[in-house]
Design a protein around this motif. Structure first.
Motif, mmCIF file in Angstrom:
data_model
loop_
_atom_site.group_PDB
_atom_site.id
_atom_site.type_symbol
_atom_site.label_atom_id
_atom_site.label_comp_id
_atom_site.label_asym_id
_atom_site.label_seq_id
_atom_site.Cartn_x
_atom_site.Cartn_y
_atom_site.Cartn_z
ATOM 1 N N THR A 166 -1.749 -0.230 -4.297
ATOM 2 C CA THR A 166 -2.311 -0.459 -5.514
ATOM 3 C C THR A 166 -2.113 0.413 -6.623
ATOM 4 O OG1 THR A 166 -4.430 -0.021 -4.369
ATOM 5 C CG2 THR A 166 -3.944 -2.177 -4.471
ATOM 6 N N ASP A 167 -1.887 1.683 -6.251
ATOM 7 C CA ASP A 167 -1.919 2.668 -7.405
ATOM 8 C C ASP A 167 -0.372 2.442 -8.079
ATOM 9 O OD1 ASP A 167 -0.751 4.845 -8.634
ATOM 10 O OD2 ASP A 167 -2.022 6.438 -7.489
ATOM 11 N N PRO A 168 -0.381 2.035 -9.167
ATOM 12 C CA PRO A 168 1.093 1.609 -9.869
ATOM 13 C C PRO A 168 2.246 2.817 -9.790
ATOM 14 C CG PRO A 168 -0.728 1.485 -11.335
ATOM 15 C CD PRO A 168 -1.272 2.211 -10.181
ATOM 16 N N ALA A 169 1.606 4.067 -9.440
ATOM 17 C CA ALA A 169 2.762 5.043 -9.767
ATOM 18 C C ALA A 169 3.260 5.162 -8.464
ATOM 19 C CB ALA A 169 2.403 6.345 -9.901
ATOM 20 N N ARG A 201 8.817 -6.086 -0.777
ATOM 21 C CA ARG A 201 7.958 -6.158 -2.078
ATOM 22 C C ARG A 201 6.625 -6.860 -1.584
ATOM 23 N NH1 ARG A 201 10.545 -6.970 -7.346
ATOM 24 N NH2 ARG A 201 8.928 -6.174 -8.644
ATOM 25 N N GLU A 202 6.615 -7.770 -0.763
ATOM 26 C CA GLU A 202 5.424 -8.474 -0.403
ATOM 27 C C GLU A 202 4.402 -7.537 0.166
ATOM 28 O OE1 GLU A 202 6.405 -12.521 1.519
ATOM 29 O OE2 GLU A 202 5.891 -11.516 2.967
ATOM 30 N N VAL A 203 4.884 -6.430 0.943
ATOM 31 C CA VAL A 203 3.968 -5.561 1.568
ATOM 32 C C VAL A 203 3.567 -4.555 0.595
ATOM 33 C CG1 VAL A 203 4.231 -3.742 3.180
ATOM 34 C CG2 VAL A 203 4.791 -5.760 3.867
ATOM 35 N N ILE A 204 4.480 -4.105 -0.057
ATOM 36 C CA ILE A 204 4.196 -2.852 -1.321
ATOM 37 C C ILE A 204 3.342 -3.651 -2.033
ATOM 38 C CG2 ILE A 204 4.988 -1.554 -2.890
ATOM 39 C CD1 ILE A 204 7.848 -1.566 -1.595
ATOM 40 N N ASP A 205 3.358 -4.853 -2.571
ATOM 41 C CA ASP A 205 2.400 -5.459 -3.706
ATOM 42 C C ASP A 205 1.101 -5.397 -2.952
ATOM 43 O OD1 ASP A 205 4.395 -5.638 -5.352
ATOM 44 O OD2 ASP A 205 4.830 -7.761 -5.308
ATOM 45 N N VAL A 206 0.982 -5.691 -1.788
ATOM 46 C CA VAL A 206 -0.400 -5.658 -1.296
ATOM 47 C C VAL A 206 -1.280 -4.497 -1.076
ATOM 48 C CG1 VAL A 206 -1.736 -6.247 1.004
ATOM 49 C CG2 VAL A 206 -0.079 -7.874 -0.089
ATOM 50 N N PHE A 207 -0.408 -3.594 -0.267
ATOM 51 C CA PHE A 207 -0.891 -2.296 0.047
ATOM 52 C C PHE A 207 -1.097 -1.199 -1.245
ATOM 53 C CE2 PHE A 207 0.036 -3.990 4.322
ATOM 54 C CZ PHE A 207 -1.214 -3.371 5.078
ATOM 55 N N VAL A 255 5.915 2.748 5.253
ATOM 56 C CA VAL A 255 4.951 3.041 6.072
ATOM 57 C C VAL A 255 4.138 4.265 5.783
ATOM 58 C CG1 VAL A 255 4.110 3.567 8.629
ATOM 59 C CG2 VAL A 255 5.929 1.669 7.975
ATOM 60 N N ALA A 256 4.947 5.346 5.244
ATOM 61 C CA ALA A 256 4.228 6.694 5.140
ATOM 62 C C ALA A 256 3.312 6.503 3.877
ATOM 63 C CB ALA A 256 5.243 7.952 4.641
ATOM 64 N N ALA A 257 3.955 5.692 2.768
ATOM 65 C CA ALA A 257 2.940 5.332 1.589
ATOM 66 C C ALA A 257 1.665 4.630 1.780
ATOM 67 C CB ALA A 257 3.719 4.854 0.414
ATOM 68 N N ILE A 258 1.725 3.661 2.899
ATOM 69 C CA ILE A 258 0.725 2.888 2.985
ATOM 70 C C ILE A 258 -0.462 3.846 3.795
ATOM 71 C CG2 ILE A 258 0.087 0.976 4.785
ATOM 72 C CD1 ILE A 258 2.658 -0.414 4.173
ATOM 73 N N ASP A 306 5.763 1.965 -7.489
ATOM 74 C CA ASP A 306 7.007 1.951 -8.436
ATOM 75 C C ASP A 306 7.820 2.754 -7.602
ATOM 76 O OD1 ASP A 306 5.819 -0.063 -9.760
ATOM 77 O OD2 ASP A 306 5.821 1.132 -11.609
ATOM 78 N N GLU A 307 7.098 4.174 -7.139
ATOM 79 C CA GLU A 307 8.122 5.114 -6.497
ATOM 80 C C GLU A 307 8.566 4.406 -5.261
ATOM 81 O OE1 GLU A 307 5.869 8.842 -5.762
ATOM 82 O OE2 GLU A 307 7.542 9.275 -4.397
ATOM 83 N N VAL A 308 7.792 3.928 -4.373
ATOM 84 C CA VAL A 308 8.450 3.423 -3.176
ATOM 85 C C VAL A 308 9.414 2.166 -3.473
ATOM 86 C CG1 VAL A 308 7.644 2.136 -1.059
ATOM 87 C CG2 VAL A 308 6.421 3.941 -1.873
ATOM 88 N N LEU A 309 9.087 1.265 -4.379
ATOM 89 C CA LEU A 309 10.009 0.151 -4.671
ATOM 90 C C LEU A 309 11.214 0.708 -5.174
ATOM 91 C CD1 LEU A 309 10.066 -2.711 -4.867
ATOM 92 C CD2 LEU A 309 9.011 -2.779 -7.173
#
Ligand code: ADP
Ligand code: ASP
Ligand code: MG
Length: 475
Positions: free
Chosen positions: A84-87, A76-82, A136-139, A90-93
């Motif tokens: 920024t598009d909410p959709a 989550r820490e990583v996803i929250d930073v990188f 990683v792919a999403a980032i 949420d999909e990755v999370l």
């Protein structure tokens, strides 16, 4: 160039590291390279998964629950930073939470059954890579690189040796080309899980701890990549483990054989099998530092140039046991060694080193301590008659030993290396328990007590002038 780039656990384990990964991949794509990315689980995640599963088998699912929370926090820490598009966020999370829920229910089943099979363990162990790859792919995608996240279960076909599976290369090559070539032709960067594969029937397997390196060379050889780059947290392959020897240096060039020996004898920087697919296909492998991407690291090829040092590195492999078979009646009894190794082979144990004393009164060899009880039982059964007649007096295991290995192609035909090594250990009162020289003469292996391991590595490293403070280039 077509490059397979593998990023290890530390390299994908934090926001700062992932920022480096984005830089490395985007620069390469902008240079016009075609890139395939292979990712490990975030550092520590595989250990957490295994711990949760093992505790569940003991009836404790509380640990798995705690691990779940910790893994979720890390991702989550990583996803929250990188992201920024909410959709996308949420999909990755959601994808990660789904995998973590699956982990929970698997641990629950393990607790109910009271049993953890190697097959179930592989499903769980591989979840870290499956979480990491989506992230990683999403980032990368969010930074303008067209990517596709893929599970290697649809690419790498393996045997069913759970926990340490081997690839079936012809099927793997066919599937990998089918999936990856169209993506690469469309300018898409495939981002693939390391560590895992699947049997022909689709059952998840793992390639052994540290196996993402192996995934990278398997995939690299399947698509005939120009190079495979292993991005890690040190400046390439070094003259010794830098955590043990502070003045260890980068080795700029190594041959496949040399690095293979180093990895086999404990240099954790590369999975022991990883060099084989690259060697067979003749693909150069680079070991590079994610945190210092400009550093040239180590280049591994068939015939390294510039590598004129006789001894290149010292490695140590811990957690070993020395098995000794001894008895004066063994002298002249034909076939004892063959029968002994036959019995060991039937247990499926990997023998790392063999040495026989010239008197023929003893045979000794080294196996992982985790296998030593099984090996002893098999040997005692095989040699029951000889033991009874006292032709063999003793079959025993000495635990807590370590194999030190001195590696270098130039050692071939160079006399005095062994005596120099013994001298260095002798000066420090380190007792040598057994020795062996590989028939290839690319290494000399020395068994010492585990208590002396780190001191012995430092002693050998200094003796052969491998350290940064030493300018010797001859031995
Ligand atoms: P990754 O997660 O990137 O695969 P690993 O932890 O598996 O990284 O391997 C890299 C580590 O291997 C280094 O941090 C280092 O401590 C250790 N290591 C052991 N021996 C060597 C060696 N000879 N050269 C470089 N690193 C080594
Ligand atoms: N994540 C796996 C491990 O920790 C594989 C790897 O990192 O190479 O062993
Ligand atoms: Mg590794």
């Amino acid at each position: 160039m077509l490059i397979v780039m593998k990023f290890g656990g530390t390299s994908v384990g934090s926001v700062a590291a992932l920022e480096k990964v984005v830089g490395i991949v985007t620069r390469s794509v902008q240079r016009g390279d075609r890139v395939v990315v292979v990712v490990s689980a975030m550092s520590g995640v595989t250990d957490m998964l295994l711990k949760g599963a093992r505790q569940a088998a003991q009836g404790d699912t509380e640990t798995a629950h705690r691990m779940h929370e910790e893994m979720l926090r890390r991702h989550r820490e990583v996803i929250d930073v990188f992201l920024t598009d909410p959709a996308v966020h949420d999909e990755v999370l959601n994808a990660i939470e789904t995998l973590l829920d699956e982990f929970d229910s698997l641990c629950h089943s393990i607790k109910v059954l009271g049993e953890l099979t190697p097959r179930a363990l592989d499903v769980i162990a591989g979840m870290g890579e499956r979480m990491s790859v989506r992230q990683v792919a999403a980032i990368l995608e969010s930074r303008g690189v067209a990517t596709r996240a893929l599970d290697a279960t649809q690419l790498i076909v393996t045997d069913s040796n759970f926990g340490s599976a081997s690839p079936l290369m012809s099927q793997t090559t066919r599937r990998t080309q089918e999936v990856l070539v169209p993506l690469l032709n469309a300018g898409i960067v495939p981002v693939i899980t390391g560590f895992i594969g699947a049997t022909e029937d689709g059952i998840v397997t793992t390639l052994g701890r540290g196996g993402s390196d192996y995934s990278a060379t398997i995939l690299g050889s399947a698509i005939t990549a120009d190079e495979v780059w292993i991005w890690t947290d040190v400046n390439g392959v070094m003259t010794a483990d830098p955590r043990v020897v502070p003045d260890a240096r980068t080795i700029p060039y190594l041959s496949y054989i040399e690095v293979g020996e180093m990895a086999y004898f404990g240099a954790k920087v590369l999975h022991p099998q990883a060099i084989r697919p690259a060697r067979r296909a003749g693909i150069p492998v680079r070991i590079l530092n994610t945190f210092e991407p400009e550093h040239p690291g180590t280049l591994i090829t068939r015939e390294p140039n510039g590598g004129d040092k006789r001894v290149k590195a010292v490695t140590a492999i811990k957690g070993m046991s020395l098995i000794v078979i001894e008895g004066s009646g063994m002298l002249g009894v034909p076939g004892v060694a063959a029968r002994a190794f036959g019995a060991v082979a039937r247990t499926g144990t990997n023998v790392l080193m063999i040495s026989q004393s010239s008197s023929e009164q003893s045979i000794c060899f080294v196996v992982p301590t985790s296998d030593s009880a099984r090996v002893l039982a098999a040997l005692r059964e095989e040699m029951a008659r000889e033991l009874e007649r006292q032709d063999i007096e003793n079959i025993m295991a000495q635990d807590d030993i370590v194999i030190l290995t001195v590696v270098g192609a130039g050692m071939r035909g160079t006399p005095g290396i062994a005596s120099k090594a013994f001298g260095a250990l002798g000066k420090r009162d380190i007792n040598v328990i057994a020795i062996a020289q590989g028939s290839s003469e690319y290494n000399i292996s020395i068994v010492v007590d585990q208590r002396n391991a780190d001191n012995a590595v430092r002693a050998l490293h200094a003796e052969f002038g491998l350290g940064a403070n030493n300018t010797s280039t001859t031995t």
